[in-house]
Design a protein around this motif. Structure first.
Motif, PDB file in Angstrom:
ATOM      1  N   PRO A 277      -6.009   7.855  -3.618  1.00 43.22           N
ATOM      2  CA  PRO A 277      -6.155   6.560  -3.634  1.00 43.22           C
ATOM      3  C   PRO A 277      -7.305   6.021  -4.121  1.00 43.22           C
ATOM      4  CG  PRO A 277      -6.102   7.207  -1.455  1.00 43.22           C
ATOM      5  CD  PRO A 277      -5.792   8.565  -2.345  1.00 43.22           C
ATOM      6  N   THR A 278      -7.366   5.181  -5.171  1.00 48.89           N
ATOM      7  CA  THR A 278      -8.728   4.668  -5.605  1.00 48.89           C
ATOM      8  C   THR A 278      -8.419   2.935  -5.848  1.00 48.89           C
ATOM      9  OG1 THR A 278      -8.847   6.561  -7.014  1.00 48.89           O
ATOM     10  CG2 THR A 278     -10.180   4.625  -7.595  1.00 48.89           C
ATOM     11  N   GLU A 279      -9.572   2.407  -5.550  1.00 53.57           N
ATOM     12  CA  GLU A 279      -9.333   0.917  -5.427  1.00 53.57           C
ATOM     13  C   GLU A 279     -10.831   0.263  -5.685  1.00 53.57           C
ATOM     14  OE1 GLU A 279      -8.557  -2.385  -1.826  1.00 53.57           O
ATOM     15  OE2 GLU A 279      -8.232  -0.134  -1.517  1.00 53.57           O
TER      16      GLU A 279
ATOM     17  N   PRO B  12       1.133  -1.295   0.107  1.00 53.22           N
ATOM     18  CA  PRO B  12      -0.141   0.104   0.086  1.00 53.22           C
ATOM     19  C   PRO B  12       0.936   1.420  -0.077  1.00 53.22           C
ATOM     20  CG  PRO B  12       0.126  -1.020   2.000  1.00 53.22           C
ATOM     21  CD  PRO B  12       0.848  -1.997   1.380  1.00 53.22           C
TER      22      PRO B  12
ATOM     23  N   GLY C 249      -5.750  -1.997  -6.685  1.00 57.71           N
ATOM     24  CA  GLY C 249      -5.804  -0.522  -6.741  1.00 57.71           C
ATOM     25  C   GLY C 249      -5.696  -0.249  -8.093  1.00 57.71           C
TER      26      GLY C 249
ATOM     27  N   ALA D 246     -12.799   5.946  -3.514  1.00 52.66           N
ATOM     28  CA  ALA D 246     -11.783   6.945  -4.036  1.00 52.66           C
ATOM     29  C   ALA D 246     -11.963   8.088  -3.179  1.00 52.66           C
ATOM     30  CB  ALA D 246     -12.443   7.261  -5.319  1.00 52.66           C
TER      31      ALA D 246
ATOM     32  N   SER E 299      -5.004   3.180  -8.935  1.00 49.98           N
ATOM     33  CA  SER E 299      -4.358   4.487  -9.068  1.00 49.98           C
ATOM     34  C   SER E 299      -3.020   4.504  -8.344  1.00 49.98           C
ATOM     35  CB  SER E 299      -5.229   5.741  -8.399  1.00 49.98           C
ATOM     36  OG  SER E 299      -5.182   5.675  -6.936  1.00 49.98           O
TER      37      SER E 299
ATOM     38  N   THR F  38      -3.086   3.103  -1.839  1.00 41.28           N
ATOM     39  CA  THR F  38      -3.725   2.027  -2.639  1.00 41.28           C
ATOM     40  C   THR F  38      -2.657   0.839  -2.729  1.00 41.28           C
ATOM     41  OG1 THR F  38      -4.370   4.095  -3.946  1.00 41.28           O
ATOM     42  CG2 THR F  38      -4.452   1.893  -5.281  1.00 41.28           C
TER      43      THR F  38
END
Length: 279
Positions: A234-236, A60, A258, A219, A260, A265
């Motif tokens: 961060p986007t998941e 992460p 993830g 997000a 991004s 992420t």
């Protein structure tokens, strides 16, 4: 005495490496979700829920140096999230205590400790149903218990305030939430972390009796500079399976990745959870 002084000077000139002042833990599951992983339920109900989730998060927090080489500051995190919730009518209260069982790194020694505890509340404004849309007001507090020392927590008390909506039509379920996360400003290690906008949503299918399959997204972005630097949003995506047995036992499993390069992420995430719901 000379040897002691030389050893002291050598130790002070080469300090032990420390975790960076960055919070790389954002996407903990909701305790009181009725079938999703990240979106709380808007159903007005009574009773309690106790839940435990075992998770493995891969990479992460990564760093790319000037030569293009990537190091995993956090390689793997084994975690155990313990949670409980109680509801009466339109009011729902929950508490969460994450345990960081083992955190590994490419550059730092392995560590363990406590994650940031959470206390959350939800007030149902419009109760959801099997054939209608529900709306709820959600808020909570995050309490720092030392996770910031492993780059997985805030350095002070955090707050959350937002709206939740979900509904069903036949076998289909849809839900989402929009929240403002208030947190201490952190400018460590060249990255500014401050108040955030948190957006979550999911689409599900009731594929069997007591079961729900859902695809969900989470997000975040900094309020001061929305969708600014790559590290700030961060986007998941997460695929979640949820099953409630007739005796009140709740089982869930999730895998995600993830989409991004934002801080927090993961390369991928896997979760197994069990809970018990009663009246």
């Amino acid at each position: 005495m000379i040897l002691l002084l030389l050893a002291t000077a050598w130790a002070s000139s080469d300090p032990a490496p420390t975790w960076p002042a960055i919070d790389a833990a954002h996407a903990r599951a909701e305790v009181d979700s009725s079938g999703s992983f990240w979106v709380p339920s808007t159903h007005a109900e009574r009773g309690y829920l106790a839940r435990a989730d075992l998770s493995l998060v891969r990479s992460p927090l990564r760093f790319q140096d000037s030569s293009g080489e990537i190091e995993a500051i956090i390689r793997e995190v084994w975690g155990l999230d313990l949670g409980a919730a109680w509801s009466h009518g339109r009011l729902r209260l929950s508490a969460q205590a994450p345990l960081l069982l083992r955190t590994t790194s490419d550059t730092l020694p392995a560590a363990s400790g406590l994650g940031d505890a959470r206390v959350d509340g939800r007030l149902v404004l419009l109760p959801g149903s099997e054939a209608g849309l529900g709306l709820a007001l959600a808020g909570g507090l995050g309490l720092p218990l030392g996770a910031a020392e492993q780059a997985q927590g805030a350095e002070g008390i955090t707050g959350l305030l937002g709206l939740v909506a979900d509904g069903s039509h036949g076998p289909l379920w849809v839900g989402g939430s929009a929240s403002t996360a208030l947190r201490p400003r952190n400018e460590g290690d060249g990255l500014v972390q401050d108040d955030r906008l948190l957006l979550r949503g999911g689409l599900g299918l009731r594929a069997w009796q007591g079961g729900l399959l859902s695809l969900e997204a989470s997000a975040q972005t900094e309020l001061a500079a929305p969708w600014g630097s790559l590290g700030s949003h961060p986007t998941e995506l997460l695929l979640n399976a949820h099953h409630r047995r007739s005796g009140g036992t709740v089982l869930r499993a999730a895998v995600g990745a993830g989409v991004s390069s934002g801080v927090g992420t993961p390369a991928w995430r896997a979760v197994l959870g069990i809970g018990q719901q009663g009246s």
